[in-house]
Design an enzyme around this catalytic site. Structure first.
Site, PDB file in Angstrom:
ATOM      1  N   CYS A 138       2.678   5.739  -0.611  1.00 45.74           N
ATOM      2  CA  CYS A 138       2.926   6.878   0.275  1.00 45.74           C
ATOM      3  C   CYS A 138       3.412   6.390   1.634  1.00 45.74           C
ATOM      4  CB  CYS A 138       1.662   7.719   0.435  1.00 45.74           C
ATOM      5  SG  CYS A 138       1.918   9.150   1.498  1.00 45.74           S
ATOM      6  N   CYS A 141       2.224   8.426   4.543  1.00 44.44           N
ATOM      7  CA  CYS A 141       0.825   8.216   4.948  1.00 44.44           C
ATOM      8  C   CYS A 141       0.672   6.882   5.680  1.00 44.44           C
ATOM      9  CB  CYS A 141      -0.109   8.153   3.741  1.00 44.44           C
ATOM     10  SG  CYS A 141       0.281   9.251   2.410  1.00 44.44           S
ATOM     11  N   ASP A 142       1.314   5.844   5.172  1.00 44.03           N
ATOM     12  CA  ASP A 142       1.007   4.485   5.632  1.00 44.03           C
ATOM     13  C   ASP A 142       2.094   3.838   6.485  1.00 44.03           C
ATOM     14  OD1 ASP A 142      -1.280   4.677   4.039  1.00 44.03           O
ATOM     15  OD2 ASP A 142      -0.245   3.893   2.280  1.00 44.03           O
TER      16      ASP A 142
END
Ligand code: NAP
Length: 316
Positions: A138, A141-142
């Protein structure tokens, strides 16, 4: 054994919205929000700013938004259980739900367990290797983590997700490689054009990553050209899988009808599954939209469908 009116499985926008509606309709829902299966709150827990959820004109952090969902479900009397549902038995009504340390029977069941980003079994990317040490599924997300800043980054996939994640990563890196196994993107035309014309994105056609190497973090990838069979090592700071999602249905053990890639079938325009009294909401039944607001909408539908089912059954 305790017989509930309604059990909900899941803890994303669909599950909590179903719980809010069901609790307000006095169905006293019992909601299994999971434990080992991932953070309660679903995919938004691993997202930073959510800017497209209506009602938050300045945006809101994913975990904060999910905290509000959960609190609202709890406020109206949802019983929350932080356990995974390990199996269900739908052959006999009331249905049997087995969680890690308890079993209940229920008159109605809502499945809202979402979907999980898929990974490939590439050497170096497994748990205990560089997974979460430079390998992620992701980017959104990261990708903002300091370890990725200014590094050459590799995104695997050729669909809209892969393009979207590559575009996102250009905020943090000047060289984003999109590694695709074919010579044509699956992404929509507009997204494909964006990737192909972006100065920071280079598409590596007909290519795969064979190995990810490093020390404590990812430092390089071994690329293979599928047409020539040639391999080459390239410096890398991060590798991101963007090859689609897998609906979380293993605990159902095939008892509900699903499509060829595992998304639960629902009667069009409703949340009724192939088993009467079982309803599905959110990403577990939605391969197309996969948005929090849509998941919340189908969660509401599932609660209303369950309420009607229970009232026809004579359950007060
Ligand atoms: P997808 O459309 O299924 O694409 C998956 C990509 O991963 C494909 O290019 C596929 O390659 C590749 N892939 C799959 N298995 C692979 C493997 N074993 N090795 C190497 N590559 C592999 O998934 P998605 O991109 O997550 O999109 C899912 C849905 O969400 C789509 O309907 C999409 O339009 C939508 N979506 C929309 C947006 C947007 O509009 N902003 C953003 C994200 C997602 P092949 O092409 O060779 O099969």
């Amino acid at each position: 054994m305790d017989i509930r009116k309604l059990v909900i499985v899941g803890s994303g926008p669909a599950a909590y919205t179903a719980a809010i509606y069901a609790a307000r309709a006095n169905l006293e829902p019992l909601l299994f929000e999971g434990f080992l299966s991932g953070p309660s709150g679903g995919q938004l827990m691993t997202t930073t700013d959510v800017e497209n959820y209506p009602g938050f004109p300045e945006g809101i952090l994913g975990p904060e938004l999910m905290g509000y969902f959960r609190a609202q479900a709890e406020r109206f009397g949802t019983a929350l259980v932080t356990e995974d549902v390990e199996s269900v038995s739908l052959s006999k009504h009331p249905f049997l739900v087995k969680a890690s340390s308890m079993e209940v029977r229920t008159q109605a069941l809502i499945v809202a367990t979402g979907a999980t980003a898929k990974r490939l079994d590439i050497a170096g990317t497994r748990d205990g290797e560089f997974w979460q040490k430079g390998v992620s599924a992701c980017a959104v997300c990261d990708g903002a983590a300091p370890i990725f800043r200014g590094q050459p980054l590799f995104v695997i996939g050729g669909g809209d997700s892969a393009v979207e994640e590559s575009l996102f990563l250009t905020k943090y890196s000047d060289t984003v490689f999109l590694v695709h196994r074919r010579d044509q993107l699956r992404a929509s035309k507009i997204m494909a054009e964006r990737a192909m014309h972006h100065p920071k994105i280079k598409i590596l056609w007909n290519s795969v990553i064979e190995k990810v190497s490093g020390d404590t973090l990812v430092r390089s990838v071994l690329l293979k050209d599928l047409q020539t069979g040639k391999t080459q090592e390239r410096k890398a700071g991060g590798v991101f899988f963007a090859i689609g999602h897998q609906p979380n249905t293993s605990f159902l053990q095939g008892q509900l009808k699903a499509n060829e890639v595992g998304y639960l079938w629902v009667r069009p325009g409703s949340t009724h599954t192939s088993r009467e009294g079982v309803f599905a909401a959110g990403d577990v039944q939605d391969a197309t939209y996969r948005q929090a607001v849509v998941a919340a909408g189908t969660g509401c539908m599932a609660a209303l469908d369950a309420e009607r089912f229970l009232s026809e059954l004579g359950v007060e």
